[in-house]
Design an enzyme around this catalytic site. Structure first.
Site, PDB file in Angstrom:
ATOM      1  N   ASP A  97       0.808  -1.027  -0.024  1.00 36.06           N
ATOM      2  CA  ASP A  97      -0.247  -0.093   0.014  1.00 36.06           C
ATOM      3  C   ASP A  97       0.742   1.241   0.068  1.00 36.06           C
ATOM      4  OD1 ASP A  97       0.707   0.496   2.763  1.00 36.06           O
ATOM      5  OD2 ASP A  97      -1.396   0.900   3.120  1.00 36.06           O
ATOM      6  N   ASP A 261      -5.403  -5.303   8.868  1.00 42.14           N
ATOM      7  CA  ASP A 261      -4.078  -5.092   9.217  1.00 42.14           C
ATOM      8  C   ASP A 261      -3.876  -4.173  10.261  1.00 42.14           C
ATOM      9  OD1 ASP A 261      -3.307  -2.048   8.404  1.00 42.14           O
ATOM     10  OD2 ASP A 261      -4.505  -2.951   6.985  1.00 42.14           O
TER      11      ASP A 261
END
Ligand SMILES: [Zn+2]
Length: 427
Positions: A97, A261
């Site tokens: 990301d 996450d």
């Protein structure tokens, strides 16, 4: 739900000697130090989340990667860099990301879609999240009025995120990349999040990362996910960015979340005031025994003459000695507690943690933990002292957290893990 552990170059040095506090002279950090997933026989996460912002050292990730490490990651790819391909190890997925929190203060994201795709390609991740821009305002009341009431600076961030997601998906499908793309939904209210998800689904996304919810209350998160669920197609799956509210995992799954996450299990070991050491039913506070040499505040007072350095060192050493004796049942609890009190009056005058010290030492939770860290470290795992101990306690927390997920979260019953507080932490 799959748990992705966000990388922040947290490693431990296996050569560190806890009795002498020395390292092996020829230790090479990138070769010898171990990641959490290398310390344990068992799996402690399902995958790693690697952020470009952290790798590049943007403000939120400054100093995590050296120039040499960055180059090596891009050259050899994430699997080799994180040593995920060892034959005796569980296979972990990799997700890339941008690390939007590292550039949250910028007007626009500092990356182009091409730059991010290049990063994902070089690292050879299994999945990659589109470039996004976090919206910091959360105002559900804006749902009641016209969309014009929402400040332009807020709506712009959503438009930027959607525009970048469209570009990202176009470029992913136009390339030979094997990456599984995730589009990011950002919003300022339940309706605006639902709008993002509708747009992303229309673009063709079937895996959507919901961002910007880290600072929100659990009820707000559930309201957003419920609004998203009203527009979510049955095949659309969600990833929750930076969220660990284990007590509502069953609801998250009901609303389509398949992964999340969080750095909380690691960070709480040394950032939280109280919940530093996870046990299956509750958390314990670590025992503060700061290093006289390594404690900036104490050093300042030593230089100012208000603390006598040799005396502080003597109290520190006495605490360590008594604590290790206590672990071997060779010292009385009250003797250890009074030594800790005496040292605390020097390193943190005016505070008293005698109650939590007694609580942790009496329970000896490390004795009943079967993780590799507790078995080899003993009482050192609950000492709040230096990165080698503190990080290992974080690794132990990951172990306990993942075990709990196996038993409860993944099967859709998250209530057993309520003892781990959902501390709000930036991913
Ligand atoms: Zn343990």
């Amino acid at each position: 739900m799959k748990f992705f552990f966000p990388d922040s170059q947290d490693l431990v040095d296996p050569t560190f000697d806890f009795a002498t506090e020395r390292r092996f002279a020829h230790r090479v950090r990138h070769r010898d130090d171990l990641y959490a997933h290398e310390v344990f026989e068992q799996r402690v996460c399902d995958g790693l989340l690697v952020s470009k912002g952290i790798v590049d050292g943007l403000s939120g990730g400054a100093g995590k990667y050296s120039m040499a490490q960055r180059h090596r990651l891009l050259r050899v790819g994430a699997t080799e860099f994180f040593r995920l391909n060892r034959p005796d190890r569980p296979i972990l997925e990799t997700m890339g990301d941008c690390g939007a929190f590292t550039y949250v203060r910028e007007k626009v994201p500092p990356y182009t879609v091409d730059e991010v795709l290049q990063f994902y390609t070089d690292c050879d991740f299994d999945s990659g999240i589109s470039v996004d821009h976090v919206i910091l305002d959360y105002q559900p009341r804006w749902d009641a009025g016209a969309v014009e009431a929402v400040p332009a600076a807020v709506t712009e961030r959503q438009e930027i995120t959607l525009d970048l997601a469209a570009q990202f998906l176009r470029k992913c499908s136009g390339s030979k990349l094997r990456i599984n793309p995730l589009g990011v939904a950002q919003g300022w209210s339940p309706k605006s999040y639902a709008h993002s998800v509708t747009q992303l689904q229309d673009m063709g996304y079937r895996y959507i990362a919901v961002g910007g919810m880290v600072p929100l209350r659990t009820n707000d998160i559930l309201t957003i996910l419920s609004a998203i669920n009203d527009v979510r197609r049955s095949e659309t799956r969600l990833h929750l960015l930076g969220i660990t509210r284990t007590d509502v995992f069953a609801d998250f799954e009901r609303f389509g979340a398949v992964s999340f996450d969080s750095t909380s299990p690691l960070r709480q070991a040394f950032k939280d005031d109280k919940n530093n050491y996870y046990a299956p039913e509750r958390s314990y506070t670590a025992i503060r025994v700061p290093q006289v040499e390594g404690n900036a505040d104490l050093q300042k007072r030593i230089r100012a003459g208000s603390v006598n350095q040799p005396n502080a060192r003597r109290l520190e050493q006495r605490c360590l000695e008594l604590l290790t004796k206590y672990d071997r049942s060779e010292a009385q609890l009250d003797l250890v507690l009074s030594a800790l009190d005496e040292y605390e009056a020097v390193h943190s005058p005016g505070k008293s943690v005698a109650g939590t010290n007694r609580d942790t030492l009496e329970a000896m939770p490390w004795k009943s933990c079967r993780c590799e860290i507790c078995r080899s470290l003993g009482i050192h795992v609950v000492l709040f002292r230096g990165a080698e101990r503190n990080r290992r306690r974080g690794f132990h927390n990951l172990f306990v957290f993942y075990q709990q997920l196996q038993r409860t979260g993944i099967s859709g019953h998250g209530d057993r893990v309520h003892s781990m507080p959902a501390t709000v932490l930036v991913q």
